[in-house]
Design an enzyme around this catalytic site. Structure first.
Site, PDB file in Angstrom:
ATOM      1  N   LYS A   1      55.642  25.076  68.573  1.00 42.52           N
ATOM      2  CA  LYS A   1      55.608  24.324  67.225  1.00 42.52           C
ATOM      3  C   LYS A   1      55.694  23.195  67.231  1.00 42.52           C
ATOM      4  O   LYS A   1      56.695  22.718  67.870  1.00 42.52           O
ATOM      5  CB  LYS A   1      56.213  25.231  66.179  1.00 42.52           C
ATOM      6  CG  LYS A   1      56.107  24.840  64.783  1.00 42.52           C
ATOM      7  CD  LYS A   1      57.251  25.690  63.870  1.00 42.52           C
ATOM      8  CE  LYS A   1      56.702  25.412  62.336  1.00 42.52           C
ATOM      9  NZ  LYS A   1      57.768  26.090  61.436  1.00 42.52           N
TER      10      LYS A   1
ATOM     11  N   SER B   1      55.422  28.791  57.763  1.00 45.44           N
ATOM     12  CA  SER B   1      55.027  27.610  58.308  1.00 45.44           C
ATOM     13  C   SER B   1      54.620  27.517  59.853  1.00 45.44           C
ATOM     14  O   SER B   1      53.651  26.754  59.971  1.00 45.44           O
ATOM     15  CB  SER B   1      55.963  26.244  58.034  1.00 45.44           C
ATOM     16  OG  SER B   1      57.043  26.612  58.729  1.00 45.44           O
TER      17      SER B   1
ATOM     18  N   SER C   1      59.426  31.370  57.936  1.00 40.56           N
ATOM     19  CA  SER C   1      58.278  30.717  58.822  1.00 40.56           C
ATOM     20  C   SER C   1      57.974  31.388  60.134  1.00 40.56           C
ATOM     21  O   SER C   1      56.804  30.791  60.653  1.00 40.56           O
ATOM     22  CB  SER C   1      58.877  29.111  58.633  1.00 40.56           C
ATOM     23  OG  SER C   1      58.641  28.660  57.637  1.00 40.56           O
TER      24      SER C   1
END
Lengths: 478, 481
Positions: free
Chosen positions: A66, A141, A165
Site C-alpha cells: 500500500k 482504503s 481499511s
C-alpha cells in the site's frame, strides 16, 4: 492454474523443490499486471528493481505494498498530490522485514488519499476497480492492495487498517484480510492516519498465507513505542481444523436493518458450517456498538488533523504559492500548498478533527470520544469472558458501484460500521470469503478475538476454509 | 512619578526553558550537540518525516526527575506526553511533543536571598519535558531552516507569580542556574540558548488580591536583560495605568539594542494549541524505586553546602558563598581541606589569587594547571616562611604557566626567603647607613617607621628577605642596643 493464481505456500513448495524459480513467479505476476492493471488500476507504480531473487530465502514471494509505507528511495504518496515526489530516505520496519525475508516488492498500490475512505475513489490518481466487477469499487482504503491479490497481480499484499481499511476491501474483493492486534506489527514507516488506530496487516488468498505473512511482519520494534513486547508465536501452528468446544459469539447489534439479505444468508450459512465442525454459537451483546462510528470519526479525525499538519510545503512534497499575490507570506504558502495538495475528503477530515480538538469543544467531542472508546473496549472484554471469538459480517453490503456513494460521505462511512469497533478496542479481526452474491460479488465474514489471540482467529478461519471452497475461486478477465 | 509608582505592586512569574545535555535527542538517537554544520545532526524522526515515530529518551527523563528532586518538586510517576499543535517552519511536524496536564515535576520551590538577610520562597508550579524547535535563518529573499536543534530535550520550569521585583526575578534565575549547574544536566548557557527565559509581568494596586492584566516578555538573552526588560515593562505598565488606560494582554519582544519592548501578538491572535494526548507514545509509569534512586544520588546542593562550609570550616558567609558558586570550586576547596586544616586560608587563596588567575585565563578551576595538592603545598611554603605571601602569588602564576610544582619553581628561581641572621645583618647595615633619619625616628619610639625599613629590605632583596625576621632584627639592633 498460472503461477500468479497460486498461494504462497503452494509456490514455496514448488520453489523449494526447484520446479520453479522466484523469477518465474515474479514474471507471471508482472504479465498479469501488464494484462489487467489498465482496467483494475491496483498499482500506482511498479518497482522495476525489486532486489535480488533468492530462491534460498524463506519467502521469495511477490508482494504489493500500500502506498502509505515508506520504502527507501522510492516515491511514497499516500495517493495524495501533496506527497508527489516524496522519496523516503528510510524503509518502514515492515518493509525491512519483508526484504529480509526475501519477498519481491512488486510495487505500490492505490488507496484512498491518506487512507481516508472505503472505496479507493478518494485517490488523487483515480479509482481502483473491483476485479470481480469493474463497475464496482474494491472497497478501501486499501483497495489497491485487495484488488492486486484478487486480480492475481500479486501473491500477497500489505495494507493498513484504521477502521476497516483491510477487512472491508478484503470482503469486497473475496480475499483474506487481517487486522492484527494494535501493537502486533510495527507502525514505524507507516504514514499515519490515526496513530492510536492504525495497524498494518496482510492480504492473502487463503488463511495459511495470512499466518505466514503475519509471521514475517509481526513483532516488537524499539522504533515504535506503541508496538507490543509480546512474543510472536508461529501462527502456522495454529492452523488446526478443530473448533469443537469453542464458543463463538454473535452480537445482536450487528444484525441491523441495513444488512443486505444475501450477506445475512451467507453469514447464517457460515455459522452452520462452523456448527457442523463442533463450534457452539451464542448470542451476545456489544451494547455500545451504535456509538462506534461517531466515536471513530471523532478520535480518528482528531489524530489525523495533527498527523497531517506536517504536509505544509516546507520540507518535501508539493509547495505552492498563490498566483496573484506579488509577495507571498508563509501563511499564503501553507494555505495554497494544502489547498492544492489535499483532496476534498482529506480537507473534510482535517477540519472535523481540528474542530473537535479546539478549545471549548475538546471536552464535548474528543474527550467524550475517548470515554466512549473505553466503553466499547469494555464491551469486548466482557464478551470475551464468555466467548472465544465473535463472528459478524464484515460489511453490510457487497461492493457498491463506482460513484454510487462518493457524494454521500455518511453512507460511505456506514460501510465500515462492523469493522470500526475492532480498531477502537485494539483487538485483532479478520475478514475471509464466505460466499458470493447472485451477481457474482464476494461476501466476507469477520472474526474477532481478544487482543494478541490471532492464533484463535487462524484456528477458526482455517477450519472454516478447509470445509468450504470460496477461497479457491479466482477472478477471470476476458 | 516615584511617589505614585509606590502605590503599585509588581507581580512576576518566569518560564525557564533548560536544554538538557543528554548525549542524544529527546525522541531519536541523533547526537545532541551544538555548533555543527546545519542539518547534519538529523534523522527521519527529528525531521518529522512521514511515518517516523518518537521514542522517549530515558536519560532525559532521568535528568528531569533529578531537576525536579533538586527543586523540591513532586514527581509524576505516570509519564504522559501531549501534542501542542502550531504551524511554524522550525517545527517540522507542526506540532511539538510536550506535556500538558501531567508534567513530570510539580509543586516545588526555590529560596532566594532578601535584603534583610533572610530568604524568600518562590514557588515552582511545574516543570515539563518537551522537544526544542529548529532555528530559522532569515536571508534577504528567503528563510532557511536548520533542524540540528530540533528535538533537543527541554525542561520548561514554570514559577509561581511569586516575585515582586525585577531583582527578585534576577535572583531567582541566579539561584536556579546555580542549582542546575550542580546537577550536571545542562550547560545553562544563555548565549548558546541552552537556557532561555520568558517573563510574565503585571502590576496591581498595593494590597489588591486579584492579579492585574499580564504581558509576556520574550527574547531576553541574559539574566541582566531579563531584569532590565522587566524594569522597562513595569515602568511602561505604570505609565499606561496612571494615564487611565488599561494594560492589554499581549506578548512583547525585548529589543536589546533599542532597550525597549515591542508588541509581538495580542491575546486575540493567541494560538489555540489544541493539546491532546500524543498517541505515538504510550503513557508509562516510573517506578518509585527509580525516583528514589535518582533522589539518593543527588549531589549536595548549593544551599546545604553553603551552610556546611560555614559550620564545618568556619568560613564567613561571604567567603562560603563565593566558594559554592561553582560545584567544581567547592569540590576543590574540600579536597584541599582533606590535607590542610585551615579553611579560611584556602578560601582566601581560592577567592583571591586563584580567582584572579582563573579570570585572567578565562578558565574554570578544573581547566587551569592546579590540583588541591599543589595549592596546599604552596600555602605551606608560606606557612613555613620559605617564601612570602607576595612571592607565593608570583609562584602560583608560574606554576600555572609551567605545570611545575611550587618547590621546583622556588628551587629553580632561587626564590626561597632569606632568614639567615648573617645575610640579613648585612642588609640591615646598608639600610641603617642609608636611612639615618628613619633610624632616629625608630629610636625615638615611632614603631611604624620599622615598617618602612622592612619595606626597603624587601625591595633590596627582591622580596626574598623574610619580613618578619627583618623587623625583629631591626628592633633588636636599634632598640635593645
Amino acid at each position: 492454474m498460472n503461477l500468479n493464481e497460486l498461494t504462497a505456500h503452494e509456490l514455496i513448495d514448488q520453489i523449494s523443490s526447484s520446479q520453479i524459480s522466484p523469477q518465474d513467479v515474479h514474471k507471471s505476476v508482472r504479465d498479469q499486471i501488464d494484462a489487467v492493471d489498465s482496467k483494475v488500476k491496483a498499482y500506482l507504480r511498479l518497482n522495476d528493481n525489486p532486489q535480488n531473487y533468492d530462491a534460498a530465502s524463506p519467502y521469495p514471494i511477490p508482494i504489493a505494498i500500500k502506498d502509505n509505507m515508506c520504502m527507501q528511495g522510492i516515491e511514497t504518496t499516500c495517493a495524495s498530490k501533496i506527497l508527489q515526489g516524496f522519496k523516503s530516505p528510510y524503509d518502514a520496519t515492515v518493509i525491512r522485514k519483508l526484504k529480509d525475508s526475501g519477498a519481491i516488492l512488486v510495487g505500490n498500490t492505490n488507496m484512498d488519499e491518506f487512507a481516508f475512505g472505503s472505496s479507493t475513489e478518494n485517490s488523487a490518481f483515480g479509482p481502483t476497480r473491483n476485479p470481480w466487477n469493474l463497475d464496482c469499487v474494491p472497497g478501501g482504503s486499501s483497495g489497491g492492495s485487495a484488488a492486486a491479490v484478487a486480480a492475481n497481480e500479486a501473491i500477497w499484499s500489505i495494507g493498513s487498517d484504521t477502521g476497516g481499511s483491510i477487512r472491508q476491501p478484503a470482503a469486497f474483493c473475496g480475499v483474506v484480510g487481517l487486522k492484527p492486534t494494535y501493537g502486533r506489527v510495527s507502525r514505524y514507516g507507516l504514514i499515519a492516519f490515526a496513530s492510536s488506530l492504525d495497524q498494518i496487516g496482510p492480504f492473502t488468498k487463503d488463511v495459511r498465507d495470512s499466518a505466514m505473512l503475519l509471521n514475517i511482519i509481526a513483532g516488537y520494534d524499539p522504533m515504535d513505542s506503541t508496538s507490543a513486547d509480546v512474543p510472536v508465536p508461529d501462527y502456522t501452528k495454529a492452523l488446526t481444523q478443530d473448533v469443537s468446544g469453542l464458543k463463538i459469539g454473535i452480537p445482536k447489534e450487528y444484525f441491523i436493518d441495513g444488512l443486505d439479505a444475501e450477506v445475512k444468508a451467507a453469514i447464517d450459512e457460515s455459522i452452520k458450517v462452523l456448527k457442523d465442525c463442533g463450534a457452539e454459537f451464542v448470542e451476545i451483546s456489544l451494547p455500545h456498538t451504535e456509538y462506534a462510528v461517531a466515536t471513530y470519526y471523532i478520535v480518528a479525525t482528531a489524530e489525523a488533523s495533527s498527523n497531517l499538519a506536517r504536509f505544509d510545503g516546507v520540507q518535501y512534497g508539493l509547495r505552492s504559492f498563490p498566483e496573484k499575490v506579488r509577495k507571498s507570506s508563509l501563511i499564503d504558502m501553507y494555505e495554497e500548498s494544502r489547498d492544492q495538495g489535499f483532496g476534498p475528503e482529506s480537507k473534510r477530515r482535517i477540519m472535523l478533527g481540528t474542530y473537535s480538538l479546539s478549545s471549548g469543544y475538546y471536552d464535548a467531542y474528543y474527550l467524550r470520544g475517548l470515554k466512549v472508546r473505553t466503553l466499547i473496549k469494555n464491551d469486548f472484554e466482557k464478551a470475551f469472558e464468555s466467548v472465544d471469538a465473535i463472528l459478524t459480517p464484515t460489511s453490510p453490503t457487497t461492493a457498491f458501484k463506482v460513484g454510487e456513494r462518493s457524494d454521500d460521505p455518511l453512507s460511505m462511512y456506514l460501510s465500515d460500521i462492523f469493522t470500526i469497533s475492532a480498531n477502537l478496542a485494539g483487538i485483532p479481526a479478520m475478514s475471509m470469503p464466505c460466499g458470493f452474491s447472485q451477481d457474482g460479488l464476494p461476501i466476507g465474514l469477520q472474526l474477532l478475538t481478544k487482543a494478541f489471540d490471532e492464533e484463535m482467529l487462524f484456528r477458526i478461519a482455517h477450519t472454516y476454509e478447509q470445509n468450504t471452497e470460496w477461497h479457491k475461486r479466482r477472478t477471470k478477465f476476458n | 512619578m516615584t511617589t505614585t509608582q509606590t502605590q503599585f505592586e509588581t507581580v512576576i512569574g518566569l518560564e525557564v526553558h533548560v536544554q538538557l545535555s543528554t548525549h542524544t535527542k529527546m525522541f531519536c538517537s541523533c547526537q545532541n550537540i551544538f555548533g555543527e554544520d546545519p542539518n547534519t545532526q538529523v534523522c527521519p524522526v527529528c525531521l518529522g518525516l512521514p511515518g517516523s515515530l518518537p521514542v522517549v529518551n530515558k536519560k532525559a527523563l532521568e535528568f528531569a526527575i533529578r531537576i525536579g528532586c533538586a527543586l523540591g518538586c513532586k514527581i509524576n510517576s505516570f509519564v504522559k506526553f501531549d501534542r501542542k499543535n502550531y504551524y511554524y517552519p522550525d517545527c517540522p511536524k507542526n506540532y511539538q511533543i510536550s506535556q500538558f496536564d501531567k508534567p513530570i515535576c510539580y509543586e516545588g520551590a526555590i529560596d532566594i536571598p532578601t535584603e534583610d538577610g533572610t530568604h524568600k520562597t518562590i514557588g515552582i508550579t511545574r516543570a515539563h519535558l518537551e522537544e526544542d524547535a529548529g532555528k530559522l535563518v532569515h536571508a534577504d529573499d528567503c528563510s532557511l531552516v536548520d533542524y540540528n536543534r530540533t528535538g533537543t530535550p527541554l525542561l520548561e520550569i514554570v514559577s509561581e507569580p511569586d516575585m515582586r521585583s525585577p531583582q527578585e526575578a534576577y535572583d531567582y534565575l541566579q539561584k536556579l542556574k546555580l542549582i542546575l549547574s550542580y546537577l550536571d544536566v545542562s550547560d545553562c548557557d544563555m548565549e548558546k540558548g541552552s537556557l532561555r527565559c520568558d517573563a510574565n509581568v503585571s502590576i496591581r494596586e498595593m494590597g489588591a488580591t486579584e492579579f492585574g492584566t499580564k504581558t509576556e516578555l520574550k527574547n531576553m538573552n541574559s539574566f541582566k536583560a531579563v531584569r532590565t526588560a522587566l524594569e522597562y515593562e513595569i515602568n511602561r505598565q505604570h505609565k499606561v495605568v496612571l494615564s487611565g488606560d488599561k494594560v492589554i494582554q499581549e506578548t512583547l519582544l525585548w529589543d536589546e539594542n533599542k532597550m525597549m519592548t515591542v508588541s509581538m501578538r495580542s491575546k486575540e491572535a493567541a494560538h489555540d494549541y489544541r493539546y491532546f494526548p500524543e498517541p505515538d507514545l504510550v503513557p508509562f509509569t516510573v517506578e518509585q524505586s527509580t525516583i528514589d534512586e535518582v533522589k539518593h544520588h543527588l549531589p549536595e546542593l548549593p544551599e546545604p553546602k553553603l551552610n556546611r562550609f560555614i559550620d564545618e570550616y568556619k568560613l564567613s558567609e561571604y567567603d562560603a558563598t563565593i566558594i559554592i558558586q561553582e560545584r567544581c570550586k567547592a569540590n576543590f576547596f574540600e579536597d584541599c581541606l582533606k590535607i590542610y586544616p585551615d579553611g579560611k586560608k584556602v578560601s582566601n587563596w581560592l577567592n583571591g589569587a586563584v580567582l584572579q588567575e582563573m579570570n585572567a585565563r578565562k578558565s574554570e578551576i578544573t581547566d587551569i594547571n592546579l590540583t588541591p595538592e599543589r595549592l596546599v603545598e604552596l600555602i605551606k611554603k608560606v606557612d613555613d616562611d620559605t617564601i612570602s605571601n607576595l612571592v607565593a602569588k608570583d609562584v602560583l602564576g608560574m606554576m600555572l604557566d609551567s605545570g611545575k610544582s611550587s618547590a621546583e619553581i622556588i628551587d629553580e628561581k632561587g626564590l626561597a626567603q632569606v632568614s639567615d641572621d648573617g645575610a640579613l645583618d648585612a642588609l640591615i647595615d646598608e639600610l641603617v647607613n642609608e636611612h639615618q633619619n628613619i633610624v632616629e625616628q625608630i629610636k625615638a619610639g615611632k614603631d611604624s617607621a620599622v615598617g618602612f625599613l622592612v619595606g626597603q629590605a624587601m625591595k633590596k632583596s627582591q622580596g626574598k628577605a623574610n619580613p618578619k625576621k627583618v623587623g625583629e632584627l631591626i628592633k633588636r639592633r636599634l632598640l635593645d642596643g
